[in-house]
Design an enzyme around this catalytic site. Structure first.
Site, mmCIF file in Angstrom:
data_model
loop_
_atom_site.group_PDB
_atom_site.id
_atom_site.type_symbol
_atom_site.label_atom_id
_atom_site.label_comp_id
_atom_site.label_asym_id
_atom_site.label_seq_id
_atom_site.Cartn_x
_atom_site.Cartn_y
_atom_site.Cartn_z
ATOM 1 N N ASP A 1 3.446 4.973 4.701
ATOM 2 C CA ASP A 1 2.840 3.975 5.590
ATOM 3 C C ASP A 1 3.285 4.115 7.037
ATOM 4 N N VAL B 1 -11.174 -16.302 14.735
ATOM 5 C CA VAL B 1 -10.113 -17.276 14.462
ATOM 6 C C VAL B 1 -9.473 -17.705 15.774
ATOM 7 N N LYS C 1 -0.083 -6.748 -9.062
ATOM 8 C CA LYS C 1 -0.798 -6.436 -10.307
ATOM 9 C C LYS C 1 -0.283 -7.294 -11.459
ATOM 10 N N ILE D 1 -5.645 -7.071 0.434
ATOM 11 C CA ILE D 1 -4.703 -8.128 0.031
ATOM 12 C C ILE D 1 -5.432 -9.458 -0.087
ATOM 13 N N GLY E 1 -8.726 -12.563 6.673
ATOM 14 C CA GLY E 1 -8.874 -11.134 6.396
ATOM 15 C C GLY E 1 -9.378 -10.914 4.983
ATOM 16 N N GLY F 1 -3.924 -6.634 7.902
ATOM 17 C CA GLY F 1 -3.446 -5.267 8.098
ATOM 18 C C GLY F 1 -1.936 -5.227 8.239
ATOM 19 N N GLY G 1 -9.749 -8.169 3.403
ATOM 20 C CA GLY G 1 -9.426 -6.786 3.032
ATOM 21 C C GLY G 1 -8.844 -6.778 1.628
ATOM 22 N N HIS H 1 -17.680 8.381 -26.964
ATOM 23 C CA HIS H 1 -18.558 7.227 -27.146
ATOM 24 C C HIS H 1 -17.928 6.254 -28.137
HETATM 25 P P1 FAD Z 1 7.427 1.148 1.664
HETATM 26 O O1 FAD Z 1 7.016 0.947 0.268
HETATM 27 O O2 FAD Z 1 7.137 0.079 2.645
HETATM 28 O O3 FAD Z 1 8.990 1.411 1.619
HETATM 29 C C1 FAD Z 1 9.755 1.567 2.759
HETATM 30 C C2 FAD Z 1 11.193 1.257 2.422
HETATM 31 O O4 FAD Z 1 12.012 1.640 3.526
HETATM 32 C C3 FAD Z 1 11.467 -0.225 2.184
HETATM 33 O O5 FAD Z 1 12.237 -0.390 1.021
HETATM 34 C C4 FAD Z 1 12.256 -0.648 3.423
HETATM 35 O O6 FAD Z 1 13.183 -1.690 3.148
HETATM 36 C C5 FAD Z 1 12.990 0.639 3.761
HETATM 37 N N1 FAD Z 1 13.411 0.748 5.155
HETATM 38 C C6 FAD Z 1 12.670 0.563 6.273
HETATM 39 N N2 FAD Z 1 13.408 0.857 7.375
HETATM 40 C C7 FAD Z 1 14.634 1.215 6.916
HETATM 41 C C8 FAD Z 1 15.824 1.646 7.561
HETATM 42 N N3 FAD Z 1 15.910 1.811 8.872
HETATM 43 N N4 FAD Z 1 16.900 1.915 6.765
HETATM 44 C C9 FAD Z 1 16.835 1.777 5.410
HETATM 45 N N5 FAD Z 1 15.728 1.399 4.756
HETATM 46 C C10 FAD Z 1 14.645 1.132 5.519
HETATM 47 N N6 FAD Z 1 -0.874 0.566 -2.590
HETATM 48 C C11 FAD Z 1 -1.449 1.150 -3.661
HETATM 49 O O7 FAD Z 1 -1.590 2.369 -3.683
HETATM 50 N N7 FAD Z 1 -1.875 0.408 -4.726
HETATM 51 C C12 FAD Z 1 -1.749 -0.926 -4.755
HETATM 52 O O8 FAD Z 1 -2.142 -1.571 -5.730
HETATM 53 C C13 FAD Z 1 -1.158 -1.580 -3.644
HETATM 54 N N8 FAD Z 1 -1.006 -2.900 -3.632
HETATM 55 C C14 FAD Z 1 -0.410 -3.496 -2.561
HETATM 56 C C15 FAD Z 1 -0.297 -4.876 -2.557
HETATM 57 C C16 FAD Z 1 0.276 -5.514 -1.477
HETATM 58 C C17 FAD Z 1 0.394 -7.009 -1.494
HETATM 59 C C18 FAD Z 1 0.789 -4.746 -0.397
HETATM 60 C C19 FAD Z 1 1.457 -5.407 0.762
HETATM 61 C C20 FAD Z 1 0.672 -3.372 -0.391
HETATM 62 C C21 FAD Z 1 0.061 -2.740 -1.469
HETATM 63 N N9 FAD Z 1 -0.105 -1.363 -1.502
HETATM 64 C C22 FAD Z 1 -0.716 -0.768 -2.565
HETATM 65 C C23 FAD Z 1 0.375 -0.504 -0.410
HETATM 66 C C24 FAD Z 1 1.722 0.135 -0.788
HETATM 67 O O9 FAD Z 1 2.640 -0.886 -1.106
HETATM 68 C C25 FAD Z 1 2.233 0.978 0.357
HETATM 69 O O10 FAD Z 1 1.250 1.894 0.757
HETATM 70 C C26 FAD Z 1 3.479 1.749 -0.068
HETATM 71 O O11 FAD Z 1 4.494 0.862 -0.473
HETATM 72 C C27 FAD Z 1 3.976 2.619 1.077
HETATM 73 O O12 FAD Z 1 5.093 3.311 0.641
HETATM 74 P P2 FAD Z 1 6.210 3.814 1.667
HETATM 75 O O13 FAD Z 1 7.214 4.522 0.848
HETATM 76 O O14 FAD Z 1 5.577 4.500 2.788
HETATM 77 O O15 FAD Z 1 6.831 2.478 2.290
HETATM 78 P P1 NAI Z 2 -6.874 -4.540 5.265
HETATM 79 O O1 NAI Z 2 -6.892 -3.573 6.375
HETATM 80 O O2 NAI Z 2 -7.246 -4.117 3.903
HETATM 81 O O3 NAI Z 2 -7.815 -5.778 5.618
HETATM 82 C C1 NAI Z 2 -7.625 -6.544 6.766
HETATM 83 C C2 NAI Z 2 -8.880 -7.350 7.008
HETATM 84 O O4 NAI Z 2 -8.589 -8.314 7.992
HETATM 85 C C3 NAI Z 2 -10.032 -6.490 7.544
HETATM 86 O O5 NAI Z 2 -11.193 -6.785 6.830
HETATM 87 C C4 NAI Z 2 -10.121 -6.901 9.007
HETATM 88 O O6 NAI Z 2 -11.413 -6.801 9.515
HETATM 89 C C5 NAI Z 2 -9.648 -8.338 8.941
HETATM 90 N N1 NAI Z 2 -9.092 -8.849 10.176
HETATM 91 C C6 NAI Z 2 -8.256 -8.225 11.044
HETATM 92 N N2 NAI Z 2 -7.929 -9.053 12.068
HETATM 93 C C7 NAI Z 2 -8.569 -10.224 11.827
HETATM 94 C C8 NAI Z 2 -8.623 -11.455 12.526
HETATM 95 N N3 NAI Z 2 -7.935 -11.658 13.651
HETATM 96 N N4 NAI Z 2 -9.399 -12.442 12.017
HETATM 97 C C9 NAI Z 2 -10.108 -12.267 10.867
HETATM 98 N N5 NAI Z 2 -10.090 -11.106 10.170
HETATM 99 C C10 NAI Z 2 -9.324 -10.104 10.642
HETATM 100 O O7 NAI Z 2 -5.393 -5.167 5.310
HETATM 101 P P2 NAI Z 2 -4.570 -6.010 4.255
HETATM 102 O O8 NAI Z 2 -5.452 -6.705 3.293
HETATM 103 O O9 NAI Z 2 -3.605 -6.790 5.079
HETATM 104 O O10 NAI Z 2 -3.793 -4.905 3.450
HETATM 105 C C11 NAI Z 2 -2.994 -3.969 4.152
HETATM 106 C C12 NAI Z 2 -3.004 -2.662 3.470
HETATM 107 O O11 NAI Z 2 -2.183 -2.701 2.311
HETATM 108 C C13 NAI Z 2 -4.363 -2.213 2.939
HETATM 109 O O12 NAI Z 2 -5.164 -1.657 3.944
HETATM 110 C C14 NAI Z 2 -3.955 -1.192 1.945
HETATM 111 O O13 NAI Z 2 -3.664 -0.013 2.607
HETATM 112 C C15 NAI Z 2 -2.689 -1.782 1.369
HETATM 113 N N6 NAI Z 2 -3.005 -2.463 0.119
HETATM 114 C C16 NAI Z 2 -3.525 -1.737 -0.911
HETATM 115 C C17 NAI Z 2 -3.856 -2.333 -2.089
HETATM 116 C C18 NAI Z 2 -4.459 -1.521 -3.155
HETATM 117 O O14 NAI Z 2 -4.412 -0.312 -3.066
HETATM 118 N N7 NAI Z 2 -5.022 -2.115 -4.187
HETATM 119 C C19 NAI Z 2 -3.640 -3.760 -2.325
HETATM 120 C C20 NAI Z 2 -3.139 -4.440 -1.161
HETATM 121 C C21 NAI Z 2 -2.811 -3.785 -0.013
#
Ligand code: FAD
Ligand code: NAI
Length: 475
Positions: free
Chosen positions: A322, A247, A58, A194, A190, A281, A192, A454
């Site tokens: 997650d 792909v 963000k 990200i 992908g 994903g 999706g 408004h």
């Molecule tokens: P995580 O945030 O993954 O945290 C897990 C933690 O556990 C990590 O710090 C890891 O190092 C630690 N850990 C793992 N195994 C061990 C172990 N054995 N011992 C000690 N520590 C360990 N979601 C949204 O709602 N809004 C968004 O805008 C959004 N944007 C995103 C953008 C991107 C690029 C990505 C990749 C994800 C985004 N997400 C977003 C998804 C969001 O980041 C995850 O859903 C969220 O972080 C999950 O939280 P969590 O606590 O389950 O796990």
């Molecule tokens: P995603 O599940 O959102 O999208 C993955 C996309 O890749 C799908 O459209 C799928 O059909 C496609 N795909 C899968 N395999 C493929 C292949 N072999 N070739 C071509 N296309 C393929 O996953 P993404 O973008 O990696 O994000 C992971 C997760 O992180 C999201 O599902 C979401 O839960 C979380 N996230 C949330 C955000 C938010 O809340 N704003 C921002 C970024 C991530």
């Protein structure tokens, strides 16, 4: 000597750190273990969300949107800019500073709530008579004993078979957030969440972005009327999106990356780019947990198997976020963390997975909660739909952003709101009203009868509610 706690949380992402704080608020003696390190080797709690997810993405979306506005839209307001330039290194440094503020904020919250933080990897050692022994290895090296464990270990980017993330040319979300200079050509596999968010960042900064999507439908999980509107906007902005591709071989020559693929018509194609983001994903993190030591059951996807209340098959072990079923979203992880802490305390915490909102922070933003039109049709639920375009909203016109609409779906008989879908400005904020309304089982008429300020974008939600009854006032 081991240290004793009532609750030990493994992982300090949004699921884990919030669970730890809530458990401490409820009077438990709590520890939280997390292994994430910052560049200096120090602790960086906050997980994927804070370090390489929600927060940094963000931050970059905001910086790149400012650049886009200054370059393409300020002139409409009479603001002239000469010599506009982009310092990518400064943008990345600002993003890193925002991340650090959040890491430090969590460490402060742990102190404030008397949560003991251990920096290292947490693993199960044993379970005896309901008492778990866990090891921490890394910066902290300890043995902890507890009766309640909350696993919140999160997820990691799923690689494409045969091509590793080197985070220089082939990037996961991690590398995509620290590219040092705008690539001339960026490939994304992908389309999706990200792919669209990160593709938008680098497109705004001048990259030629091509997104290759395997499925034939754009954003298949999104209401298709909304997805089509978003697709139109992205294509107009210059994102090249190819759907229905297969792909094939990917070659990383260290200078360029070439992707062989078959297009939707069956033609053999090659895309050559300077950087490639693979966003197909994510996979749950369970390696290193030593789940076998306590016979913790995983499902076929490698996620920890839990019931509706995040209970695992092992009494005393819970899992949230997650690493379990359900949407991979930070706010879903947080809600589960709170609910589990409350259940451990004998309360009745609960998360309604049907009311978890989604937001894609592109421009226009896309947000939704509840069911979409395709799902209602598939499930044979009779509904009424109301839409209202931002083009007819005074505040959107004043903002200079009239793309998109609010769409409300309500039960044909009871009028209960079944889903709200938004594409357009500040959709991320507008969706909150829909969440509240649906949690209270509001009808579309309830929203239509509530006074909205408004001029505000939220009037579009009220107008969409009026549209359900075919009586919009401004369209
Ligand atoms: P995580 O945030 O993954 O945290 C897990 C933690 O556990 C990590 O710090 C890891 O190092 C630690 N850990 C793992 N195994 C061990 C172990 N054995 N011992 C000690 N520590 C360990 N979601 C949204 O709602 N809004 C968004 O805008 C959004 N944007 C995103 C953008 C991107 C690029 C990505 C990749 C994800 C985004 N997400 C977003 C998804 C969001 O980041 C995850 O859903 C969220 O972080 C999950 O939280 P969590 O606590 O389950 O796990
Ligand atoms: P995603 O599940 O959102 O999208 C993955 C996309 O890749 C799908 O459209 C799928 O059909 C496609 N795909 C899968 N395999 C493929 C292949 N072999 N070739 C071509 N296309 C393929 O996953 P993404 O973008 O990696 O994000 C992971 C997760 O992180 C999201 O599902 C979401 O839960 C979380 N996230 C949330 C955000 C938010 O809340 N704003 C921002 C970024 C991530």
């Amino acid at each position: 000597m081991s240290q004793n706690f009532d609750v030990v949380v493994i992982g300090a992402g949004p699921g884990g750190y919030v669970a730890a704080i809530r458990a401490a608020q409820l009077g438990f003696k709590v520890a939280c273990i997390d292994e994430w390190e910052n560049a200096a080797g120090g602790p960086a709690p906050g997980g994927t969300c804070t370090n390489v997810g929600c927060i940094p993405s963000k931050a970059l979306l905001q910086s790149s949107e400012h650049f886009e506005q200054a370059g393409h839209h300020f002139a409409d307001h009479g603001i002239g800019i000469k010599g506009l330039s982009m310092d990518v290194a400064q943008m990345i440094a600002r993003k890193d500073a925002v991340v650090k503020q959040n890491n430090d904020g969590i460490l402060y919250l742990f102190k404030k709530n008397k949560v003991s933080f251990f920096h290292g990897r947490g693993s199960f050692l044993s379970r005896t008579d309901g008492l778990f022994e866990l090891s921490v290895t890394g910066k902290s090296n300890e043995t902890l004993q507890t009766r309640h464990v909350i696993v919140a270990t999160g997820s990691s980017a799923r690689p494409l078979p045969g091509i590793e993330f080197d985070e220089v040319n082939v990037l996961s979300n991690d590398g995509a957030l620290r590219v040092g200079a705008t690539p001339k050509r960026l490939g994304v596999i992908g389309s999706g969440v990200i792919g669209l968010e990160m593709g938008s960042v680098w497109r705004r900064l001048g990259a030629e972005v091509t997104v290759l999507e395997g499925l034939p439908t754009f954003l298949g999980a999104v209401d298709q009327q909304i997805a089509k509107e978003a697709h139109k906007a992205f294509v107009k902005q210059g994102l090249k999106i190819e759907l229905g591709v297969k792909v094939g071989e990917i070659k990383n020559t260290k200078k360029t990356v070439s992707i062989a693929y078959t297009d939707a018509k069956g033609g053999a194609q090659t895309l050559t780019v300077d950087k490639l983001i693979v966003s197909i994903g994510r996979v749950p993190n369970t390696a290193g947990l030593n789940a076998e030591a306590v016979d913790l059951k995983l499902d076929e996807r490698g996620a920890i198997e839990v019931d509706a209340n995040c209970r695992t098959n092992v009494a005393g072990v819970w899992a949230v976020g997650d690493v379990v079923r359900g949407p991979m979203l930070a706010h879903k992880a947080e809600e589960e963390g709170v609910a589990v802490a409350e259940r451990i305390a004998g309360q009745h915490g609960h998360v309604d997975l049907d009311l978890v909102p989604w937001v894609i922070y592109t421009s226009p933003e896309i947000a939704w909660v509840g069911k979409n039109e395709q799902q209602l049709k598939e499930q044979g639920i009779a509904f009424k739909a109301g839409t209202f375009p931002f083009l007819a909203n005074g505040r959107a016109r004043a903002l200079g952003d009239t793309t998109g609409m609010v769409k409300m779906l309500a039960d044909a008989t009871t009028d209960e709101i079944l889903g709200v879908h938004v594409v357009g400005p500040m959709a991320s904020e507008l969706i909150a009203e829909a969440c509240v309304a649906m949690a209270f089982k509001a009808s579309s008429e309830d929203i239509a009868r509530i006074c909205h300020a408004h001029p505000s974008l939220s009037e579009s939600t009220k107008e969409a509610a009026l549209a359900v009854d075919k009586r919009t006032l401004n369209f």
